[in-house]
Design a protein around this motif. Structure first.
Motif, mmCIF file in Angstrom:
data_model
loop_
_atom_site.group_PDB
_atom_site.id
_atom_site.type_symbol
_atom_site.label_atom_id
_atom_site.label_comp_id
_atom_site.label_asym_id
_atom_site.label_seq_id
_atom_site.Cartn_x
_atom_site.Cartn_y
_atom_site.Cartn_z
ATOM 1 N N GLU A 362 46.929 32.510 48.408
ATOM 2 C CA GLU A 362 47.195 33.659 48.690
ATOM 3 C C GLU A 362 46.230 34.064 49.883
ATOM 4 O O GLU A 362 45.338 33.293 50.179
ATOM 5 C CB GLU A 362 46.607 34.551 47.932
ATOM 6 C CG GLU A 362 47.679 34.606 46.457
ATOM 7 C CD GLU A 362 49.031 34.871 46.901
ATOM 8 O OE1 GLU A 362 49.345 35.697 47.486
ATOM 9 O OE2 GLU A 362 49.888 34.536 45.880
ATOM 10 N N ASP A 363 46.701 34.951 51.029
ATOM 11 C CA ASP A 363 45.968 34.921 52.209
ATOM 12 C C ASP A 363 44.789 36.221 51.883
ATOM 13 O O ASP A 363 44.951 37.285 52.234
ATOM 14 C CB ASP A 363 46.981 35.968 53.019
ATOM 15 C CG ASP A 363 46.328 35.888 54.352
ATOM 16 O OD1 ASP A 363 45.397 35.279 54.629
ATOM 17 O OD2 ASP A 363 47.032 36.616 55.259
ATOM 18 N N LEU A 364 43.753 35.765 51.050
ATOM 19 C CA LEU A 364 42.773 36.459 50.636
ATOM 20 C C LEU A 364 41.577 36.356 51.553
ATOM 21 O O LEU A 364 41.358 35.042 51.720
ATOM 22 C CB LEU A 364 42.169 36.199 49.156
ATOM 23 C CG LEU A 364 43.589 36.549 48.260
ATOM 24 C CD1 LEU A 364 42.997 36.149 46.666
ATOM 25 C CD2 LEU A 364 43.919 38.001 48.230
ATOM 26 N N SER A 365 40.809 37.243 51.809
ATOM 27 C CA SER A 365 39.346 37.148 52.513
ATOM 28 C C SER A 365 38.627 36.407 51.472
ATOM 29 O O SER A 365 38.584 36.502 50.288
ATOM 30 C CB SER A 365 38.998 38.537 52.970
ATOM 31 O OG SER A 365 38.903 39.095 51.860
ATOM 32 N N ALA A 366 37.322 35.904 51.880
ATOM 33 C CA ALA A 366 36.243 35.335 51.139
ATOM 34 C C ALA A 366 35.870 36.360 50.022
ATOM 35 O O ALA A 366 35.552 36.203 48.992
ATOM 36 C CB ALA A 366 35.310 34.949 52.013
ATOM 37 N N GLN A 367 35.755 37.570 50.610
ATOM 38 C CA GLN A 367 35.113 38.647 49.820
ATOM 39 C C GLN A 367 36.133 38.859 48.698
ATOM 40 O O GLN A 367 35.882 39.174 47.436
ATOM 41 C CB GLN A 367 34.922 39.855 50.435
ATOM 42 C CG GLN A 367 33.762 39.909 51.441
ATOM 43 C CD GLN A 367 34.103 39.135 52.839
ATOM 44 O OE1 GLN A 367 35.277 38.770 53.024
ATOM 45 N NE2 GLN A 367 33.241 38.681 53.535
ATOM 46 N N GLU A 368 37.437 39.088 49.030
ATOM 47 C CA GLU A 368 38.515 39.359 47.889
ATOM 48 C C GLU A 368 38.637 38.370 47.078
ATOM 49 O O GLU A 368 38.680 38.617 45.866
ATOM 50 C CB GLU A 368 39.667 39.542 48.700
ATOM 51 C CG GLU A 368 39.885 40.762 49.542
ATOM 52 C CD GLU A 368 41.150 40.767 50.354
ATOM 53 O OE1 GLU A 368 41.800 42.004 50.545
ATOM 54 O OE2 GLU A 368 41.748 39.831 50.732
ATOM 55 N N PHE A 369 38.312 36.967 47.387
ATOM 56 C CA PHE A 369 38.593 35.793 46.309
ATOM 57 C C PHE A 369 37.251 35.878 45.565
ATOM 58 O O PHE A 369 37.493 35.582 44.279
ATOM 59 C CB PHE A 369 38.549 34.685 47.374
ATOM 60 C CG PHE A 369 38.798 33.434 46.247
ATOM 61 C CD1 PHE A 369 40.145 33.172 45.834
ATOM 62 C CD2 PHE A 369 37.578 32.677 46.010
ATOM 63 C CE1 PHE A 369 40.332 31.857 45.004
ATOM 64 C CE2 PHE A 369 37.931 31.511 45.075
ATOM 65 C CZ PHE A 369 38.948 31.119 44.728
ATOM 66 N N ALA A 370 36.228 36.239 46.174
ATOM 67 C CA ALA A 370 34.958 36.210 45.215
ATOM 68 C C ALA A 370 35.025 37.204 44.335
ATOM 69 O O ALA A 370 34.332 37.211 43.253
ATOM 70 C CB ALA A 370 33.888 36.205 46.323
ATOM 71 N N ALA A 371 35.783 38.422 44.523
ATOM 72 C CA ALA A 371 35.708 39.541 43.702
ATOM 73 C C ALA A 371 36.400 39.351 42.272
ATOM 74 O O ALA A 371 36.295 39.840 41.527
ATOM 75 C CB ALA A 371 36.111 40.825 44.370
ATOM 76 N N LEU A 372 37.346 38.262 42.303
ATOM 77 C CA LEU A 372 38.144 37.888 41.471
ATOM 78 C C LEU A 372 37.428 37.421 40.142
ATOM 79 O O LEU A 372 36.491 36.558 40.451
ATOM 80 C CB LEU A 372 39.155 37.064 41.745
ATOM 81 C CG LEU A 372 40.238 37.545 42.797
ATOM 82 C CD1 LEU A 372 41.186 36.351 43.149
ATOM 83 C CD2 LEU A 372 41.274 38.313 42.074
ATOM 84 N N THR A 373 37.884 37.587 38.932
ATOM 85 C CA THR A 373 36.981 37.449 37.807
ATOM 86 C C THR A 373 37.844 36.161 36.874
ATOM 87 O O THR A 373 39.180 36.197 37.110
ATOM 88 C CB THR A 373 37.018 38.385 36.736
ATOM 89 O OG1 THR A 373 38.221 38.942 36.379
ATOM 90 C CG2 THR A 373 36.093 39.711 37.369
ATOM 91 N N PRO A 374 37.121 35.554 36.293
ATOM 92 C CA PRO A 374 37.719 34.498 35.414
ATOM 93 C C PRO A 374 38.929 35.119 34.452
ATOM 94 O O PRO A 374 39.970 34.388 34.260
ATOM 95 C CB PRO A 374 36.880 33.767 34.504
ATOM 96 C CG PRO A 374 35.620 34.022 35.316
ATOM 97 C CD PRO A 374 35.646 35.254 35.872
ATOM 98 N N MET A 375 38.682 36.277 34.058
ATOM 99 C CA MET A 375 40.033 36.980 33.183
ATOM 100 C C MET A 375 41.191 37.196 34.177
ATOM 101 O O MET A 375 42.155 36.751 33.570
ATOM 102 C CB MET A 375 39.176 38.080 32.673
ATOM 103 C CG MET A 375 40.380 38.878 31.915
ATOM 104 S SD MET A 375 40.791 37.951 30.228
ATOM 105 C CE MET A 375 39.234 38.407 29.290
ATOM 106 N N GLN A 376 41.026 37.472 35.462
ATOM 107 C CA GLN A 376 42.098 37.670 36.366
ATOM 108 C C GLN A 376 42.658 36.428 36.661
ATOM 109 O O GLN A 376 43.997 36.185 36.749
ATOM 110 C CB GLN A 376 41.692 38.185 37.450
ATOM 111 C CG GLN A 376 41.159 39.925 37.490
ATOM 112 C CD GLN A 376 40.756 40.365 38.701
ATOM 113 O OE1 GLN A 376 39.599 39.852 39.125
ATOM 114 N NE2 GLN A 376 41.047 41.535 38.984
#
Length: 532
Positions: A362-376
């Motif tokens: 996905e076209d995610l920024s580094a901050q958006e990717f880092a905010a994702l949790t293992p559950m997600q």
């Protein structure tokens, strides 16, 4: 002496260029036939497979001539190599016509009467196209050097490498892709054309360096150590490092493309029975090879030498069995959805791995990717499996670099074992050290110049497409490092007087960096060149 003088005189005759002239001229004759006959003509994929067979056959005849000198074997090897180059170039030219016809058909279907410039469809759009041209570059460079009889032995070393490149192309798949409009530039065929020919010359330079080391009596056991380290590295890194950490091999999966193009890679991987266990046994044997030969080289221990050669041959057998299990397991792979469900039930953490792979696309920024949790991540993996699990299928084309890496490791082991057979006789049949050193220097100069042109044309194309000539993209950086290695080769030779083994090691290193730029960047590192 008289034979050497005759050889030199013949190499200056126009007749010595006949194989190259015939292969190129014949390929353009095939191009004319393809234009005349239309789509009913033989496909580019079939021509590529014929070229692959010719390269392998030519190498076998030259190897036969190397160990059991035969004028007939030499001539058959030379003209079979000529056929290989002919079919190789024919495949690329026929693909050019097919790409043009495909685009014209799409325009007409859309109601457009536009007839674009044919140069726009030069087949340099993906790694398959580059691989075809790469193999041709190696083949035509080999034919040019084969003008002298003493150098025809090079084809026994260069053509197996060209065959491996075509094998990789076969696994990549020959589907056409549509490049983004921003890349539609006349600099594309110039840049990629220079790249393919430069890579081909670098391959020939590498083969000459290996032959030089063999002629210079570098011990086969030392070569076996490096080939074993390479094969072990391949085993350790494939399947997302799972072979040596979990003792399993997982193959990639495909999702059908509804538009009929190349299938999409799925985020899940499926375990193939027996492959992981066999590769682990292979890795253990390779470690034994390295340990045994290190002991022999340091202490002249005859028992260690004998044990190393036995382990080397066993590792060859194990590699053959592992590849056979892999190919048969993928080809006979049925009930993919059920097998994957059972695998995930035993190890639910693979949902998280798959979800992370989905997020990376996905076209995610580094901050958006880092905010994702293992559950997600896990939820994303489960959602994908629920919606598309029944459509997933196995194919040899999902893991082209992994399979090609295993085959290359197998080939390296085979050649080291072959070099250990009647080594003295083999060394006697090779060209002199002086001629090999001179030829290695000349081909390294060509590779250096070609890579320089590659960087220059790439910078111009990038400036035209992206508005900047250099962006430290992974492939740009890899090509720069490879070019600097050949620059170091020339610098140390000219200013320091290095030659012989030192130059040969530089040539080997330079080609390994070229291969990493060609393959590793495309499949391991993200960047603007990921399509190629």
């Amino acid at each position: 002496m008289a034979r050497e003088v005759y050889d030199i005189e013949m190499s200056g005759s126009w007749r010595s260029y006949l194989p190259a002239i015939i292969s190129i001229g014949g390929a353009f004759a095939v191009l004319a036939l393809r234009v005349q006959m239309g789509s009913g003509f033989i496909s580019d994929g079939a021509l590529m497979m014929i070229a692959l067979a010719c390269y392998i056959l030519a190498a076998l005849f030259q190897l036969t001539n190397l160990y059991a000198p035969s004028e007939m074997a030499r001539k058959i090897g030379l003209w079979t190599a000529t056929l290989g180059v002919f079919f190789n170039l024919s495949s690329w030219l026929v693909r050019w016509v097919a790409a043009y016809e495909r685009e014209i058909a799409m325009l007409r279907a859309g109601g457009s009467d536009e007839t674009p410039w044919v140069f726009r469809y030069v087949p340099f759009a993906n790694l398959y196209d580059l691989s075809i041209a790469f193999a041709f570059g190696a083949g035509i460079a080999t034919l040019m050097l084969a003008r002298r009889k003493s150098f025809q032995v090079l084809s026994a070393f260069t053509l197996p490498l060209a065959a491996l490149i075509l094998t990789l192309a076969r696994f990549i798949g020959d589907e056409f892709i549509d490049l983004p409009p921003v890349l539609d530039s006349y600099w594309r065929p110039i840049h990629v054309g220079v790249a393919s020919l430069s890579y081909g010359v670098a391959l020939v330079c590498f083969a000459i360096a290996v032959i030089y080391l063999l002629k210079d009596r570098v011990k086969v056991e030392a070569m076996a150590i490096w080939s074993s380290v390479f094969a072990f590295s391949v085993i350790a890194t494939i399947s997302k490092f799972s072979v040596l950490t979990e003792f399993v091999y997982r193959a990639g999966l495909f999702l059908p493309n509804q538009s009929g193009g190349k299938p999409f890679s799925a985020p899940f991987r499926l375990e193939i029975p027996y492959v992981g266990e066999t590769l682990v046994i292979t890795a253990v044997l390779l470690v034994g090879v390295v340990a045994s030969f290190l002991i022999y080289l340091n202490n002249e221990n005859a028992a260690a030498k004998k044990a190393g050669h036995i382990l080397l041959k066993l590792s060859l057998v194990a590699q053959i069995i592992a590849i056979a299990f892999l190919v048969s397991g993928i080809r006979s792979g049925g009930n993919v959805a059920e097998r994957l469900q059972a695998q995930l039930a035993a190890d639910p953490s693979q949902y998280v791995t798959a979800g992370r792979a989905i997020a990376e696309r996905e076209d995610l920024s580094a901050q958006e990717f880092a905010a994702l949790t293992p559950m997600q991540f896990e939820q994303a993996g489960r959602s994908f499996l629920q919606s598309s699990g029944s459509k997933l299928f196995l194919s040899l084309r999902t893991n082209p670099v992994e399979l090609a890496g295993l085959i290359t490791g197998l080939a390296a082991t085979f050649f080291v074992i072959l070099f250990g057979f009647r080594t003295e006789k083999l060394i006697e049949r090779l060209p002199s050290l002086e001629s090999l050193d001179s030829l290695m220097y000349k081909t390294a100069c060509l590779a250096f110049a070609g890579l320089a042109m590659l960087l220059i044309t790439g910078a111009i194309w990038a400036n035209e497409s992206w508005g900047r000539p250099w962006g430290f993209d992974s492939k740009e950086t890899g090509a720069l490092v490879a070019w600097l290695t050949y620059a170091a080769f020339l610098h140390t030779r000219i200013s320091r007087g290095w030659s012989g083994r030192s130059s040969a090691y530089f040539a080997v290193l330079g080609f390994l960096l070229v291969i990493f730029t060609y393959l590793g960047v495309s499949y391991l590192l993200p960047g603007l060149h990921s399509y190629a």
